[in-house]
Every structure is written in structure tokens, then in C-alpha cells.
Enzyme design. Structure first.
Site, short mmCIF file in Angstrom:
data_model
loop_
_atom_site.label_atom_id
_atom_site.label_comp_id
_atom_site.label_asym_id
_atom_site.label_seq_id
_atom_site.Cartn_x
_atom_site.Cartn_y
_atom_site.Cartn_z
N LEU A 1 0.85 -1.19 0.00
CA LEU A 1 0.00 0.00 0.00
C LEU A 1 0.88 1.24 0.00
O LEU A 1 1.58 1.51 0.98
CB LEU A 1 -0.89 -0.01 1.25
CG LEU A 1 -1.86 1.16 1.36
CD1 LEU A 1 -2.92 1.09 0.28
CD2 LEU A 1 -2.51 1.19 2.74
N HIS B 1 6.12 2.05 12.00
CA HIS B 1 6.83 3.19 11.40
C HIS B 1 5.88 4.38 11.33
O HIS B 1 4.68 4.21 11.09
CB HIS B 1 7.25 2.75 9.99
CG HIS B 1 8.21 3.65 9.30
ND1 HIS B 1 7.83 4.84 8.74
CD2 HIS B 1 9.54 3.53 9.07
CE1 HIS B 1 8.88 5.40 8.18
NE2 HIS B 1 9.94 4.63 8.38
C1 LIG Z 1 -0.86 4.29 3.83
C2 LIG Z 1 -1.26 5.49 2.97
C3 LIG Z 1 -1.62 5.00 1.58
C4 LIG Z 1 -2.55 6.13 3.59
O1 LIG Z 1 -2.89 7.32 2.90
P1 LIG Z 1 -3.06 8.71 3.70
O2 LIG Z 1 -1.76 9.04 4.34
O3 LIG Z 1 -3.66 9.70 2.75
O4 LIG Z 1 -4.10 8.30 4.84
P2 LIG Z 1 -5.32 9.11 5.49
O5 LIG Z 1 -6.53 8.81 4.69
O6 LIG Z 1 -4.92 10.53 5.70
O7 LIG Z 1 -5.42 8.44 6.90
C5 LIG Z 1 -5.97 7.19 7.10
C6 LIG Z 1 -6.39 7.07 8.54
O8 LIG Z 1 -5.22 7.17 9.38
C7 LIG Z 1 -5.41 8.18 10.36
N1 LIG Z 1 -4.08 8.76 10.64
C8 LIG Z 1 -3.38 9.60 9.86
N2 LIG Z 1 -2.20 9.87 10.42
C9 LIG Z 1 -2.14 9.18 11.58
C10 LIG Z 1 -1.18 9.04 12.61
N3 LIG Z 1 -0.01 9.68 12.56
N4 LIG Z 1 -1.46 8.24 13.66
C11 LIG Z 1 -2.63 7.53 13.71
N5 LIG Z 1 -3.59 7.64 12.76
C12 LIG Z 1 -3.35 8.44 11.71
C13 LIG Z 1 -6.36 9.15 9.71
O9 LIG Z 1 -7.04 9.92 10.70
C14 LIG Z 1 -7.29 8.20 9.00
O10 LIG Z 1 -8.20 7.63 9.91
P3 LIG Z 1 -9.79 7.77 9.72
O11 LIG Z 1 -10.05 7.09 8.42
O12 LIG Z 1 -10.38 7.07 10.90
O13 LIG Z 1 -10.03 9.23 9.70
C15 LIG Z 1 -0.11 6.53 2.94
O14 LIG Z 1 0.05 7.09 4.24
C16 LIG Z 1 1.20 5.97 2.50
O15 LIG Z 1 1.45 5.79 1.29
N6 LIG Z 1 2.14 5.73 3.44
C17 LIG Z 1 3.55 5.36 3.15
C18 LIG Z 1 3.71 3.93 2.76
C19 LIG Z 1 3.42 2.95 3.88
O16 LIG Z 1 4.03 3.01 4.94
N7 LIG Z 1 2.48 2.04 3.58
C20 LIG Z 1 2.08 1.00 4.47
C21 LIG Z 1 3.07 -0.14 4.44
S1 LIG Z 1 2.41 -1.56 5.29
C22 LIG Z 1 1.53 -2.38 4.10
O17 LIG Z 1 1.63 -2.14 2.93
C23 LIG Z 1 0.57 -3.41 4.62
C24 LIG Z 1 -0.75 -2.80 4.94
C25 LIG Z 1 -1.70 -2.67 3.77
O18 LIG Z 1 -1.38 -3.12 2.65
O19 LIG Z 1 -2.82 -2.16 4.00
N1 LIG Z 2 7.88 -5.36 9.01
C1 LIG Z 2 7.99 -5.08 7.76
N2 LIG Z 2 8.91 -4.27 7.34
N3 LIG Z 2 7.13 -5.67 6.93
C2 LIG Z 2 6.94 -5.27 5.58
C3 LIG Z 2 6.04 -4.05 5.58
C4 LIG Z 2 5.72 -3.51 4.27
C5 LIG Z 2 4.48 -3.99 3.57
N4 LIG Z 2 3.69 -4.96 4.22
C6 LIG Z 2 4.87 -4.45 2.18
O1 LIG Z 2 4.04 -4.73 1.42
O2 LIG Z 2 6.00 -4.46 1.79
#
Ligand SMILES: CC(C)(COP(=O)(O)OP(=O)(O)OC[C@H]1O[C@@H](n2cnc3c(N)ncnc32)[C@H](O)[C@@H]1OP(=O)(O)O)[C@@H](O)C(=O)NCCC(=O)NCCSC(=O)CCC(=O)O
Ligand SMILES: NC(=[NH2+])NCCC[C@H](N)C(=O)O
Length: 343
Positions: free
Chosen positions: A126, A230
Site C-alpha cells: 500500500l 513506522h
Molecule cells: C498508507 C497510505 C496510503 C494512507 O494514505 P493517507 O496518508 O492519505 O491516509 P489518510 O486517509 O490521511 O489516513 C488514514 C487514517 O489514518 C489516520 N491517521 C493519519 N495519520 C495518523 C497518525 N499519525 N497516527 C494515527 N492515525 C493516523 C487518519 O485519521 C485516517 O483515519 P480515519 O479514516 O479514521 O479518519 C499513505 O500514508 C502511504 O502511502 N504511506 C507510506 C507507505 C506505507 O508506509 N504504507 C504502508 C506499508 S504496510 C503495508 O503495505 C501493509 C498494509 C496494507 O497493505 O494495507
Molecule cells: N515489518 C515489515 N517491514 N514488513 C513489511 C512491511 C511492508 C508492507 N507490508 C509491504 O508490502 O511491503
């Protein structure tokens, strides 16, 4: 309009760009030409194959801004993990050391390496490019997997997990990795993460500590990040917790990040999605809906307010949405409200 569709070979340059942007710890996108090309080819094949039971399929979706043709995010599902290559976790559990004679009772935590999630489905990959981290884009990109899984449940396991990236310090290195590196591995984190990402996991079995690890014997900095995510992954975790995913003590071997789980049929977006026929006509609804077609290779999903249910339980969608979704009057779609639940 923002549109989600299966990845294709021509998206390779942008997938490589996203692999670079996402950095070490984003294990499923290693910066490796061959692996990324193979990932796209495997995804194309997975979407194109008629699947009667889950197997070694991997689906990668991209988010396209149709006004520019630019790819601005990725999202993925692995149908069944750990079958081609072992899937390892640490499981944190409690051990009691009790002496009646001395009246001493100690409850201690241990990390034990396991393969408990073998065979489950995993949502992964994601990533939304920074300028697009606004509005409902992130929610749409995360939840589209649940629309697809609800529509094609035979392709997936009853259990779904997500591995969340663990905490890294200012230099990008996980405090959890540091002690493993110094006592057991002698390679740096990006190298270890890269080897996992490209599927070279043999070194884990060779080098990992062979016995359960007492948490209290780890450096304080490593203890503190067990089960923590993270900074950039907090929104991804919040989205999954809202869906009903929870942590049962399984963490990543290298950065201590939590793995969360939920039964497919318990996922809120799976339970709250509905399959209906469409009627194409100009419409202005009052809630933003995420809508997908029922295809696989031609899977498409969009989100919009230009959609609303009519009294015949048809989903009225605008001609523009119908074209993007590749559907016409009488075809089925699946939809889900993207509105935030009122707490
Ligand atoms: C994950 C996304 C795509 C999410 O997009 P956005 O940042 O626009 O998210 P958003 O819509 O603003 O926020 C989503 C929800 O998180 C809440 N939120 C925002 N910031 C927060 C924080 N610091 N702490 C706790 N909650 C938080 C918001 O209020 C919202 O909740 P409400 O809806 O309740 O208001 C992005 O942040 C991103 O690309 N991140 C970097 C890459 C990453 O680390 N990806 C995950 C890797 S792990 C993975 O891939 C496995 C998980 C998976 O595939 O789903
Ligand atoms: N603990 C970790 N670093 N796990 C991998 C996290 C990143 C994410 N689940 C992916 O699609 O790659």
C-alpha cells in the site's frame, strides 16, 4: 478521476520509481529490475487466470489519475503466503517462572520464531505518492482490496493478514534490527530487507537465534519498538484497525513491526459492500461511494458522489463512471460507502 486497475507491463518505470520512493522496510517492492518485472507478469497472470481455489497468485493494483495518465499509488494482495517460500514471524508470548519454596513468581515475555501464518492471504504494497495523500484517496486505495476479495472470495483464504512496517530511527534503521545485526547477522538492514524482498530467505534459517529470546534481555531500544509501526505506516494501520484487524502478538523478525489479522468475512468493508445492478443516468448522490466492476483482468474501481441507490435497488451511476468501470445498464457492480463512520 482516480481509477484503480490491475498493473500492466507499461507501468514498470513507475513501479520502479515507487520502489525507490518507498525505501528499505517496504519489503514487497525491492529495487530490482527482474523482481519487479516478474511481479507485474505474475500479477497479470493472476488476474487473467480463472481460479477455483486460492494458490500462488499475487495481485497488484495501481491508482491512476485519468486526467494525466500518471500512476500515483499501488496496493496489493497475495492470495496465499509462505507456500513457495517460508513465511517467518516472531510470536510474543508469556512464560511464567514460579518457585513456591521461594515465593517468587515472574511473568516474562519471550519471542519465538514460527510459521503460524502459512497459507493465509496477505494485503500489502500500500503506497500513495505524497502529493496524493489527501481526501479519501488513501482509504480508497486500501479498501479496494476488500471490494475485490468480497467479489472473488474463492481466490482467497478465510484469514487475511497485513505485515506493518516497524519503527526506524532518524537514519532509517530499525532499533530492533541493531541487536540482531550485531550478534547474529553482520549484514545491514537494507541488505537483509532486500534479500527477503527478492525471496532469498535461506539465511534466516541459517543465522537466526535457534531458541526463544527473552524480551527483557534485549536492549531497551529494541524492547520499546516490538509491535510498534513506522511513522509513515500509522495511517495504513489506522485504516486496517477500523476494518476490524487486530494484533495477536506476531511481529516482524527484523524490525519488530506488528502483523495484524482479520477473518475475511469479518472485515467491515467486506461485510458492508453490496452487489447490485447498475442504471446509467446523470445523478448526484449524497455520499461518496467506492464502486468496482465484477471482472478480474478488466477489474476497475472508482470513487465518486455521482452514484446513488434508487427505489429498485439499482445503483444509478453517471455515464462517466460507467465508462471508467466498463459497465452498462443491467451489469453488476459492487459498492461500498467511503464515508467515515460517525463515532
Ligand atoms: C498508507 C497510505 C496510503 C494512507 O494514505 P493517507 O496518508 O492519505 O491516509 P489518510 O486517509 O490521511 O489516513 C488514514 C487514517 O489514518 C489516520 N491517521 C493519519 N495519520 C495518523 C497518525 N499519525 N497516527 C494515527 N492515525 C493516523 C487518519 O485519521 C485516517 O483515519 P480515519 O479514516 O479514521 O479518519 C499513505 O500514508 C502511504 O502511502 N504511506 C507510506 C507507505 C506505507 O508506509 N504504507 C504502508 C506499508 S504496510 C503495508 O503495505 C501493509 C498494509 C496494507 O497493505 O494495507
Ligand atoms: N515489518 C515489515 N517491514 N514488513 C513489511 C512491511 C511492508 C508492507 N507490508 C509491504 O508490502 O511491503
Amino acid at each position: 478521476m482516480l481509477l484503480i486497475r490491475p498493473i500492466r507491463q507499461s507501468d514498470y518505470p513507475v513501479l520502479m520509481q515507487i520502489a525507490i520512493e518507498s525505501g528499505a522496510g517496504f519489503t514487497s517492492l525491492p529495487v530490482n529490475d527482474q523482481k519487479l518485472q516478474a511481479k507485474i507478469a505474475r500479477s497479470e497472470q493472476s488476474f487473467a487466470t480463472a481460479v477455483e481455489a486460492m494458490g500462488d497468485q499475487g495481485y497488484v493494483f495501481v491508482l491512476e489519475d485519468t486526467s494525466t495518465g500518471e500512476i500515483v499509488g499501488t496496493s496489493g494482495i497475495e492470495a496465499s503466503v509462505g507456500l513457495e517460500n517460508p513465511l517467518y514471524h516472531f510470536h510474543k508470548s508469556t512464560v511464567v517462572h514460579h518457585s513456591k519454596e521461594l515465593d517468587v513468581f515472574k511473568q516474562v515475555e519471550v519471542l519465538t520464531m514460527c510459521n503460524d501464518y502459512t497459507g493465509v492471504s496477505e494485503i500489502c504494497t500500500l503506497f500513495l505518492r505524497e502529493p496524493y495523500r489527501q481526501g479519501l484517496n488513501g482509504r480508497f486505495l486500501s479498501k479496494v482490496r476488500f471490494l475485490f476479495m468480497a467479489e472473488h472470495p474463492k481466490r482467497f483464504s478465510k484469514m487475511v493478514i497485513a505485515e506493518m512496517r516497524g519503527v526506524a530511527d532518524d537514519s532509517g534503521l530499525p532499533p530492533f534490527w541493531k541487536w540482531l545485526q550485531s550478534y547474529f547477522f553482520s549484514i545491514d538492514f537494507p541488505t537483509a530487507d532486500y534479500m527477503i524482498g527478492v525471496g532469498n530467505k535461506g539465511f534466516i534459517a541459517d543465522l537466526m537465534p535457534r531458541h526463544p529470546i527473552y524480551v527483557s534481555l534485549l536492549p531497551e531500544s529494541a524492547q520499546q519498538v516490538i509491535g510498534e509501526v513506522h511513522e509513515n505506516t500509522k495511517p495504513a494501520l489506522a485504516l486496517l484497525e477500523n476494518e476490524g484487524f487486530f494484533h495477536r502478538g506476531y511481529v516482524d523478525l527484523f524490525d519488530g513491526g506488528p502483523t495484524v489479522e482479520c477473518q475475511l468475512k469479518q472485515i467491515k468493508s467486506v461485510r458492508n459492500s453490496h452487489k447490485v445492478k447498475v442504471l446509467v443516468a446523470p445523478v448526484e448522490g449524497n455520499a461518496t461511494l467506492s464502486i468496482c466492476n465484477t471482472h478480474t483482468a478488466n477489474f476497475r474501481a472508482v470513487f465518486s458522489k455521482n452514484a446513488a441507490l434508487n427505489d429498485n435497488h439499482e445503483l444509478v451511476i453517471s455515464p462517466e463512471l460507467a465508462e471508467a468501470l466498463m459497465v452498462s445498464n443491467g451489469d453488476f457492480v459492487r459498492y461500498l460507502s467511503l464515508e467515515k463512520a460517525v463515532k
